[in-house]
Motif scaffolding. Structure first.
Motif, PDB file in Angstrom:
ATOM      1  N   ILE A   1      21.284  47.551  32.738  1.00  0.00           N
ATOM      2  CA  ILE A   1      22.265  46.469  32.893  1.00  0.00           C
ATOM      3  C   ILE A   1      21.553  45.151  33.190  1.00  0.00           C
ATOM      4  CG2 ILE A   1      24.141  45.597  34.337  1.00  0.00           C
ATOM      5  CD1 ILE A   1      25.056  48.528  34.655  1.00  0.00           C
ATOM      6  N   HIS A   2      20.617  45.174  34.129  1.00  0.00           N
ATOM      7  CA  HIS A   2      19.893  43.945  34.468  1.00  0.00           C
ATOM      8  C   HIS A   2      19.137  43.399  33.259  1.00  0.00           C
ATOM      9  CE1 HIS A   2      20.984  44.269  38.589  1.00  0.00           C
ATOM     10  NE2 HIS A   2      20.259  45.335  38.850  1.00  0.00           N
ATOM     11  N   GLY A   3      18.630  44.293  32.404  1.00  0.00           N
ATOM     12  CA  GLY A   3      17.869  43.864  31.234  1.00  0.00           C
ATOM     13  C   GLY A   3      18.690  43.724  29.974  1.00  0.00           C
ATOM     14  N   ALA A   4      20.015  43.943  30.066  1.00  0.00           N
ATOM     15  CA  ALA A   4      20.917  43.869  28.900  1.00  0.00           C
ATOM     16  C   ALA A   4      20.417  44.776  27.777  1.00  0.00           C
ATOM     17  CB  ALA A   4      21.071  42.427  28.424  1.00  0.00           C
ATOM     18  N   ARG A   5      20.056  46.011  28.131  1.00  0.00           N
ATOM     19  CA  ARG A   5      19.560  46.955  27.135  1.00  0.00           C
ATOM     20  C   ARG A   5      20.632  47.978  26.764  1.00  0.00           C
ATOM     21  NH1 ARG A   5      14.294  46.474  26.100  1.00  0.00           N
ATOM     22  NH2 ARG A   5      12.954  45.423  27.628  1.00  0.00           N
ATOM     23  N   LYS A   6      20.584  48.401  25.529  1.00  0.00           N
ATOM     24  CA  LYS A   6      21.523  49.404  25.051  1.00  0.00           C
ATOM     25  C   LYS A   6      21.145  50.783  25.597  1.00  0.00           C
ATOM     26  CE  LYS A   6      22.407  47.000  20.653  1.00  0.00           C
ATOM     27  NZ  LYS A   6      22.470  47.151  19.177  1.00  0.00           N
ATOM     28  N   VAL A   7      22.139  51.655  25.669  1.00  0.00           N
ATOM     29  CA  VAL A   7      21.918  53.026  26.134  1.00  0.00           C
ATOM     30  C   VAL A   7      22.553  53.988  25.131  1.00  0.00           C
ATOM     31  CG1 VAL A   7      22.436  54.711  27.954  1.00  0.00           C
ATOM     32  CG2 VAL A   7      21.845  52.351  28.567  1.00  0.00           C
ATOM     33  N   ALA A   8      21.812  55.008  24.764  1.00  0.00           N
ATOM     34  CA  ALA A   8      22.330  56.060  23.886  1.00  0.00           C
ATOM     35  C   ALA A   8      22.898  57.168  24.755  1.00  0.00           C
ATOM     36  CB  ALA A   8      21.230  56.597  22.979  1.00  0.00           C
TER      37      ALA A   8
ATOM     38  N   VAL B   1      17.804  55.070  27.759  1.00  0.00           N
ATOM     39  CA  VAL B   1      17.784  53.612  27.689  1.00  0.00           C
ATOM     40  C   VAL B   1      16.923  53.206  26.501  1.00  0.00           C
ATOM     41  CG1 VAL B   1      17.142  51.477  28.856  1.00  0.00           C
ATOM     42  CG2 VAL B   1      18.097  53.382  30.172  1.00  0.00           C
ATOM     43  N   LEU B   2      17.477  52.395  25.618  1.00  0.00           N
ATOM     44  CA  LEU B   2      16.786  51.975  24.409  1.00  0.00           C
ATOM     45  C   LEU B   2      16.037  50.663  24.624  1.00  0.00           C
ATOM     46  CD1 LEU B   2      19.706  52.700  21.886  1.00  0.00           C
ATOM     47  CD2 LEU B   2      17.848  54.237  22.600  1.00  0.00           C
ATOM     48  N   GLU B   3      15.099  50.386  23.744  1.00  0.00           N
ATOM     49  CA  GLU B   3      14.372  49.124  23.813  1.00  0.00           C
ATOM     50  C   GLU B   3      15.236  47.964  23.336  1.00  0.00           C
ATOM     51  OE1 GLU B   3      11.392  48.410  25.089  1.00  0.00           O
ATOM     52  OE2 GLU B   3      11.324  50.491  25.800  1.00  0.00           O
ATOM     53  N   ASP B   4      16.218  48.260  22.487  1.00  0.00           N
ATOM     54  CA  ASP B   4      17.058  47.206  21.923  1.00  0.00           C
ATOM     55  C   ASP B   4      17.899  46.541  23.005  1.00  0.00           C
ATOM     56  OD1 ASP B   4      16.065  47.980  19.503  1.00  0.00           O
ATOM     57  OD2 ASP B   4      17.842  49.112  18.896  1.00  0.00           O
ATOM     58  N   ARG B   5      17.957  45.230  22.944  1.00  0.00           N
ATOM     59  CA  ARG B   5      18.835  44.479  23.831  1.00  0.00           C
ATOM     60  C   ARG B   5      20.144  44.197  23.099  1.00  0.00           C
ATOM     61  NH1 ARG B   5      16.086  42.297  28.232  1.00  0.00           N
ATOM     62  NH2 ARG B   5      13.822  42.436  28.078  1.00  0.00           N
ATOM     63  N   TYR B   6      21.228  44.206  23.839  1.00  0.00           N
ATOM     64  CA  TYR B   6      22.483  43.902  23.161  1.00  0.00           C
ATOM     65  C   TYR B   6      22.704  42.387  23.115  1.00  0.00           C
ATOM     66  CZ  TYR B   6      24.335  44.592  28.035  1.00  0.00           C
ATOM     67  OH  TYR B   6      24.576  44.588  29.391  1.00  0.00           O
ATOM     68  N   PRO B   7      23.434  41.919  22.088  1.00  0.00           N
ATOM     69  CA  PRO B   7      23.560  40.468  21.841  1.00  0.00           C
ATOM     70  C   PRO B   7      24.563  39.788  22.767  1.00  0.00           C
ATOM     71  CG  PRO B   7      24.836  41.670  20.236  1.00  0.00           C
ATOM     72  CD  PRO B   7      24.129  42.718  21.063  1.00  0.00           C
ATOM     73  N   ALA B   8      24.412  39.968  24.032  1.00  0.00           N
ATOM     74  CA  ALA B   8      25.298  39.364  25.023  1.00  0.00           C
ATOM     75  C   ALA B   8      24.590  39.467  26.369  1.00  0.00           C
ATOM     76  CB  ALA B   8      26.653  40.074  25.065  1.00  0.00           C
TER      77      ALA B   8
ATOM     78  N   GLU C   1      32.562  66.481  22.300  1.00  0.00           N
ATOM     79  CA  GLU C   1      31.285  65.810  22.489  1.00  0.00           C
ATOM     80  C   GLU C   1      31.077  64.722  21.436  1.00  0.00           C
ATOM     81  OE1 GLU C   1      27.945  68.416  22.892  1.00  0.00           O
ATOM     82  OE2 GLU C   1      29.011  69.817  24.221  1.00  0.00           O
ATOM     83  N   SER C   2      30.379  63.684  21.825  1.00  0.00           N
ATOM     84  CA  SER C   2      30.068  62.597  20.898  1.00  0.00           C
ATOM     85  C   SER C   2      28.759  61.952  21.306  1.00  0.00           C
ATOM     86  CB  SER C   2      31.190  61.551  20.893  1.00  0.00           C
ATOM     87  OG  SER C   2      31.313  60.951  22.179  1.00  0.00           O
ATOM     88  N   ARG C   3      28.139  61.303  20.334  1.00  0.00           N
ATOM     89  CA  ARG C   3      26.930  60.522  20.600  1.00  0.00           C
ATOM     90  C   ARG C   3      27.232  59.086  20.211  1.00  0.00           C
ATOM     91  NH1 ARG C   3      22.421  63.625  21.629  1.00  0.00           N
ATOM     92  NH2 ARG C   3      22.668  65.859  21.195  1.00  0.00           N
ATOM     93  N   ARG C   4      26.933  58.188  21.101  1.00  0.00           N
ATOM     94  CA  ARG C   4      27.272  56.799  20.855  1.00  0.00           C
ATOM     95  C   ARG C   4      26.297  55.868  21.558  1.00  0.00           C
ATOM     96  NH1 ARG C   4      33.184  56.614  23.040  1.00  0.00           N
ATOM     97  NH2 ARG C   4      33.267  58.775  22.352  1.00  0.00           N
ATOM     98  N   THR C   5      26.219  54.647  21.055  1.00  0.00           N
ATOM     99  CA  THR C   5      25.376  53.626  21.669  1.00  0.00           C
ATOM    100  C   THR C   5      26.285  52.635  22.384  1.00  0.00           C
ATOM    101  OG1 THR C   5      23.682  53.835  19.953  1.00  0.00           O
ATOM    102  CG2 THR C   5      23.676  51.813  21.260  1.00  0.00           C
ATOM    103  N   VAL C   6      25.955  52.349  23.639  1.00  0.00           N
ATOM    104  CA  VAL C   6      26.818  51.489  24.445  1.00  0.00           C
ATOM    105  C   VAL C   6      26.015  50.348  25.058  1.00  0.00           C
ATOM    106  CG1 VAL C   6      28.343  53.425  24.956  1.00  0.00           C
ATOM    107  CG2 VAL C   6      26.509  52.838  26.569  1.00  0.00           C
TER     108      VAL C   6
END
Length: 231
Positions: free
Chosen positions: A144-151, A203-210, A161-166
């Protein structure tokens, strides 16, 4: 209230307000007269406390000013201890350790006469056992502090069950569960995920655009629109 305590409270009152505060409002909170507030403001200005404003308009404290961090009132100590107790019992392991360390630091640094309020507090929180989790909440906080996406690998209340990126932006606490509030890419909408239903999280390396703060503001606005101010 002693004058020294009143001066301290005036600075605290101005520091926590984002708008000018009138002498009348300060007098009401401090249970004193406006004349006393005017004298106290003048005394603080004389001590080079950066207060700006004028009678009838209001006063503000310039940013960057702070007082010694250990000048705590008895109520502030009890508030800090109660909050730390709550976090120690409900936070993730890293936060719980930090909360216990905070209580120890407060006890070690406050004046002797106030130490019993830390070591033998009159306030406490009920015991609370969180449901088992398969998610690293400290890692989610850092995301959250780093604005990173989580799988997420998630199981809902119907066992589907589901798999999603948030895009996580806040962690909420409800009774015996924790909730991750996030924007879900799969649903293209806000969603709440109970942490005890998370089967796996990365936790993914990608940052979300916000940024988290605007997302929180949008979420609160949507909840208010749906459920009203009582939500």
């Amino acid at each position: 209230m002693r004058k020294a305590d009143r001066l301290f409270q005036i600075v605290q009152l101005l520091r926590r307000s984002s708008r000018p505060v009138t002498a009348e409002a300060m007098a009401a909170e401090l249970e004193t007269s406006k004349r006393s507030v005017y004298r106290d403001i003048a005394a603080l200005m004389g001590q080079r406390v950066p207060i700006r404003g004028e009678a009838g308009v209001g006063y503000v404290l310039d940013t960057g000013f702070d007082m010694p961090p250990l000048m705590l009132t008895s109520d502030e100590i009890e508030a800090a201890v109660l909050g730390a107790q709550w976090v120690a019992g409900r936070g993730d392991p890293a936060l719980a350790r930090a909360a216990r360390d905070l209580i120890a630091k407060i006890a070690a640094t406050v004046p002797e006469r106030l130490r019993p309020m830390v070591l033998e507090p009159a306030v406490s929180t009920p015991s609370w056992n969180v449901l088992p989790e398969a998610i690293d909440m400290a890692a989610v906080r850092h995301a959250i502090h780093g604005a990173r996406k989580v799988a997420l690998h998630y199981r809902d209340e119907k066992e589907a069950e589901s798999r999603r990126t948030v895009w996580p932006f806040q962690i909420a606490y409800r009774d015996t569960t924790r909730i991750v509030l996030a924007w879900c890419e799969m649903r293209d909408d806000f969603r709440m995920f109970r942490t005890d239903r998370v089967l796996d999280a990365t936790v993914l390396e990608d940052r979300y655009p916000a940024r988290p703060a605007p997302l929180r503001a949008r979420w609160r606005a949507e909840m208010t629109a749906r459920y009203g101010d009582a939500h």
